[in-house]
Design an enzyme around this catalytic site. Sequence first.
Site, PDB file in Angstrom:
ATOM      1  N   GLU A 164      29.421  44.206  44.588  1.00 58.80           N
ATOM      2  CA  GLU A 164      29.939  43.299  45.099  1.00 58.80           C
ATOM      3  C   GLU A 164      30.519  42.447  43.984  1.00 58.80           C
ATOM      4  OE1 GLU A 164      28.271  41.370  48.746  1.00 58.80           O
ATOM      5  OE2 GLU A 164      29.277  39.744  48.506  1.00 58.80           O
ATOM      6  N   ARG A 165      31.812  41.888  44.081  1.00 64.82           N
ATOM      7  CA  ARG A 165      32.365  41.375  42.892  1.00 64.82           C
ATOM      8  C   ARG A 165      32.381  41.882  41.756  1.00 64.82           C
ATOM      9  NH1 ARG A 165      35.386  38.916  47.116  1.00 64.82           N
ATOM     10  NH2 ARG A 165      33.928  38.052  48.502  1.00 64.82           N
ATOM     11  N   LYS A 286      18.514  35.391  48.643  1.00 61.14           N
ATOM     12  CA  LYS A 286      19.603  34.684  49.331  1.00 61.14           C
ATOM     13  C   LYS A 286      19.238  34.602  50.860  1.00 61.14           C
ATOM     14  CE  LYS A 286      24.346  34.831  50.152  1.00 61.14           C
ATOM     15  NZ  LYS A 286      25.680  35.581  49.826  1.00 61.14           N
ATOM     16  N   GLU A 290      25.560  32.549  54.004  1.00 62.91           N
ATOM     17  CA  GLU A 290      26.792  34.030  54.307  1.00 62.91           C
ATOM     18  C   GLU A 290      26.193  35.019  55.213  1.00 62.91           C
ATOM     19  OE1 GLU A 290      28.207  34.380  50.375  1.00 62.91           O
ATOM     20  OE2 GLU A 290      29.493  32.762  50.795  1.00 62.91           O
ATOM     21  N   ARG A 323      17.753  31.197  46.062  1.00 61.34           N
ATOM     22  CA  ARG A 323      18.930  30.621  45.562  1.00 61.34           C
ATOM     23  C   ARG A 323      19.330  29.322  46.449  1.00 61.34           C
ATOM     24  NH1 ARG A 323      23.228  34.122  46.149  1.00 61.34           N
ATOM     25  NH2 ARG A 323      24.387  33.455  44.434  1.00 61.34           N
ATOM     26  N   ARG A 340      31.364  21.028  52.348  1.00 61.60           N
ATOM     27  CA  ARG A 340      30.418  22.199  51.710  1.00 61.60           C
ATOM     28  C   ARG A 340      29.797  21.811  50.284  1.00 61.60           C
ATOM     29  NH1 ARG A 340      32.713  28.415  50.723  1.00 61.60           N
ATOM     30  NH2 ARG A 340      31.302  28.642  48.663  1.00 61.60           N
ATOM     31  N   ASP A 369      31.371  27.187  44.301  1.00 64.57           N
ATOM     32  CA  ASP A 369      31.484  28.864  44.144  1.00 64.57           C
ATOM     33  C   ASP A 369      32.056  29.024  42.876  1.00 64.57           C
ATOM     34  OD1 ASP A 369      30.535  31.075  44.620  1.00 64.57           O
ATOM     35  OD2 ASP A 369      31.836  31.536  46.325  1.00 64.57           O
ATOM     36  N   GLU A 391      22.732  28.943  37.545  1.00 68.46           N
ATOM     37  CA  GLU A 391      23.221  30.186  37.950  1.00 68.46           C
ATOM     38  C   GLU A 391      24.500  30.363  37.189  1.00 68.46           C
ATOM     39  OE1 GLU A 391      22.174  32.558  41.628  1.00 68.46           O
ATOM     40  OE2 GLU A 391      24.495  32.608  41.742  1.00 68.46           O
ATOM     41  N   GLU A 397      34.716  36.816  39.132  1.00 68.76           N
ATOM     42  CA  GLU A 397      35.257  36.645  40.562  1.00 68.76           C
ATOM     43  C   GLU A 397      36.383  35.743  40.816  1.00 68.76           C
ATOM     44  OE1 GLU A 397      32.088  35.507  43.641  1.00 68.76           O
ATOM     45  OE2 GLU A 397      33.760  35.719  45.020  1.00 68.76           O
TER      46      GLU A 397
HETATM   47  C1  GCV Z   1      26.801  37.888  46.648  1.00 65.71           C
HETATM   48  C2  GCV Z   1      30.293  34.161  46.780  1.00 65.71           C
HETATM   49  C3  GCV Z   1      31.042  35.420  46.664  1.00 65.71           C
HETATM   50  C4  GCV Z   1      30.045  36.478  47.406  1.00 65.71           C
HETATM   51  C5  GCV Z   1      28.577  36.287  46.952  1.00 65.71           C
HETATM   52  C6  GCV Z   1      28.057  34.976  47.193  1.00 65.71           C
HETATM   53  C7  GCV Z   1      26.728  34.669  46.607  1.00 65.71           C
HETATM   54  O1  GCV Z   1      30.697  33.694  48.169  1.00 65.71           O
HETATM   55  O2  GCV Z   1      32.189  35.600  47.137  1.00 65.71           O
HETATM   56  O3  GCV Z   1      30.375  37.877  47.404  1.00 65.71           O
HETATM   57  O4  GCV Z   1      27.608  37.129  47.671  1.00 65.71           O
HETATM   58  O5  GCV Z   1      29.110  33.843  46.612  1.00 65.71           O
HETATM   59  O6  GCV Z   1      26.603  34.143  45.293  1.00 65.71           O
HETATM   60  O7  GCV Z   1      26.091  34.905  47.143  1.00 65.71           O
END
Ligand code: GCV
Length: 674
Positions: A164-165, A286, A290, A323, A340, A369, A391, A397
């Site tokens: 992811e990313r 996490k 999301e 997190r 947010r 973010d 972090e 990204e």
């Molecule tokens: C792992 C952002 C990214 C997500 C990521 C999220 C996070 O939203 O776009 O891909 O998910 O951060 O840090 O949990």
Amino acid sequence: MTMDETGTTPEHPMWLPEAVFRGLRDRTIAVVGDDPLLGTVRREADAAGMTEVPPSAEAELTIMPVADLATHARRIDAAAVGDLGTEGYAIAREGGRTVIAYAGAAGALYGWFHVVRAGLGDADTAGGAASDAPTVERHVPRHSLRMLDHWDNVSEHPVMGQVERGYAGGSIFYEDGRVREDLSRVERYARLLASIGVNRVAINNVNVGRREARLLTDDLGEVSRIAACFRPWGIRVHLAVSFASPITLAGLPTADPVDEAVQQWWADAATRVYAAIEDFGGFLVKADSEGQPGPFAYGRDHADGANMLAAALAPHGGIVHWRAFVYNHRQDWRDRSTDRARAAYDHFVPLDGRFADNVILQVKYGPLDFQVREPVSPVIPGLRETAVALELQITQEYTGQQRHAVYLAPQWREILEFAPFGDSGPTISDLSRGGIAAVANVGDDPFWTGHPLAQANLYAYGRLAWDPSLDADAILDEWAALTFGDDTTARGGIHRLLSDSWRTYESYTAPLGVGFMVNPGDHYGPSVEGYEYSPWGTYHFADRDGIGVDRTVATGTGYAGQYPEPWRSVYESLDSVPDELLLFFHHVPYSHRLRSGATVVQHVYDTHFDGVERVRAQVALWDSLDGRIDTAVHRRVTERLAEQLRSATDWRDQINTYFFRASGIADERGRRIY
Ligand code: GCV
């Protein structure tokens, strides 16, 4: 480097190619101690062509416990060595000898890599006159937890891919839905991470899928193989876990953290992990974010959730990294009362003091973010009684996705040295008592990081996590020397290309801290209104008169009030807010004059035209290095720079056109806007 017979590019070394060890060949070394990490040092020295001799032989390099100084290096003052903790080392040069003293064996390993970086030096250059005691240099890590988080999935995610990313190919850990048979690349990776001081690695994505959740149970044997690759390098492995595991893996009716069966399930899971992996690091979570499961579903809060996992790990010495990235991702854009940016503070600061000792709250550097520019998160100074880990995001990204050359250490330096209570108070680095974590940027790409120059970010992360006071340019030069060899023209060119590249990227993307303006989903390339009417809570509120988010206490969302003084007042007032964060904190007319003297709209035009020219200069600079850099590396970077120039031009034209159409104000210099 050329293509091999199969037509694929073979793995290319990151830093520490063989040539770096030339100066150590045929030199003598004595290593005192018998910890497995000292075995690693001995193997390293052997591979470097050094000759091991007994300590009594006064080798050119001696690595020994502090306690042995009295026997083998009497002139070195043990009192000056002081407390080295478990990972520190002291280095002293005495005549033709270099001595590294350690207290814990990890210190010996880090001391070894210090010598690899700095060389053995010429005899007699340090230590002053023969009668003086040699000068002792102490190196103790500023943060004891220096972690990398991989967002790797075991199986391919239908939208996010395997990593992811991730912008460097597939995962280095997993292949075909399972842990790779051949983990030799992970071993090489572990060595490189040890050379920069990383000591913890989470090996799977914080968005934990059904398959990945099973790493904790069915796949422990496989996880244990990965842990075995890292162990000789002083690195402990962590797993990201799903809060819903008791339901999804064990069929329990609930994952409620106060439910005894749930607590027992986690305790048993932890016991099984430690039976398989004695030095297992802990869980990364996490939750309620999301779409990930969490304690909110049961009317519990995040302290309840984190402490339940902490209790399961505590008997084994494990840690929970929990997190703080929790916000409403289903926001209605019409709702101006929800911000947010406020979310992490509103969720976590009221819980301060309730977290167990082995919980670390992991906080993204900014409130949104990982944008190219955000204010530093107020959650970090807001939590006084909770261990916090900062972090960072090495994977690019929102900073060009390893297609753009962007050296991030200058940004990280600014974050780490930010003093939330004013200049005489502690810095973010001081306040990050739970250490530092960062999202990793490597994959199975032959150059490890897709863009070969993105390796500099991984390198710099490790060095800054160890010592946040290091100069970003000095780290860059160190990396270039350890990667590109002796050609000073090549190294100088790489320095010029990367040194200010973060600000270059900022100059042609979203202006003045407003953030986002990226394509929704993949987050690459410009889309000024891409997120404007979305549920994700990242808006800029541009209209015909102005742009920016009013986050003041007086008239806005009140986010500025989450900072302690002096920053609360600095951010609140248009007279004092730093230009680069203006639109993060204030909604202003396009004609608003910045502290720099330019109007907002003119600043946008100037920086965007300038940014593209800066990329053009980077391209020319790189072209001039042709023949001085390994051919495959040169070719790959050339391709990426071409894409960067195309993309920067796209950013320039879309942003400039948007601002021109919205404001109707022409560029003072009459340049072409579409
Ligand atoms: C792992 C952002 C990214 C997500 C990521 C999220 C996070 O939203 O776009 O891909 O998910 O951060 O840090 O949990």
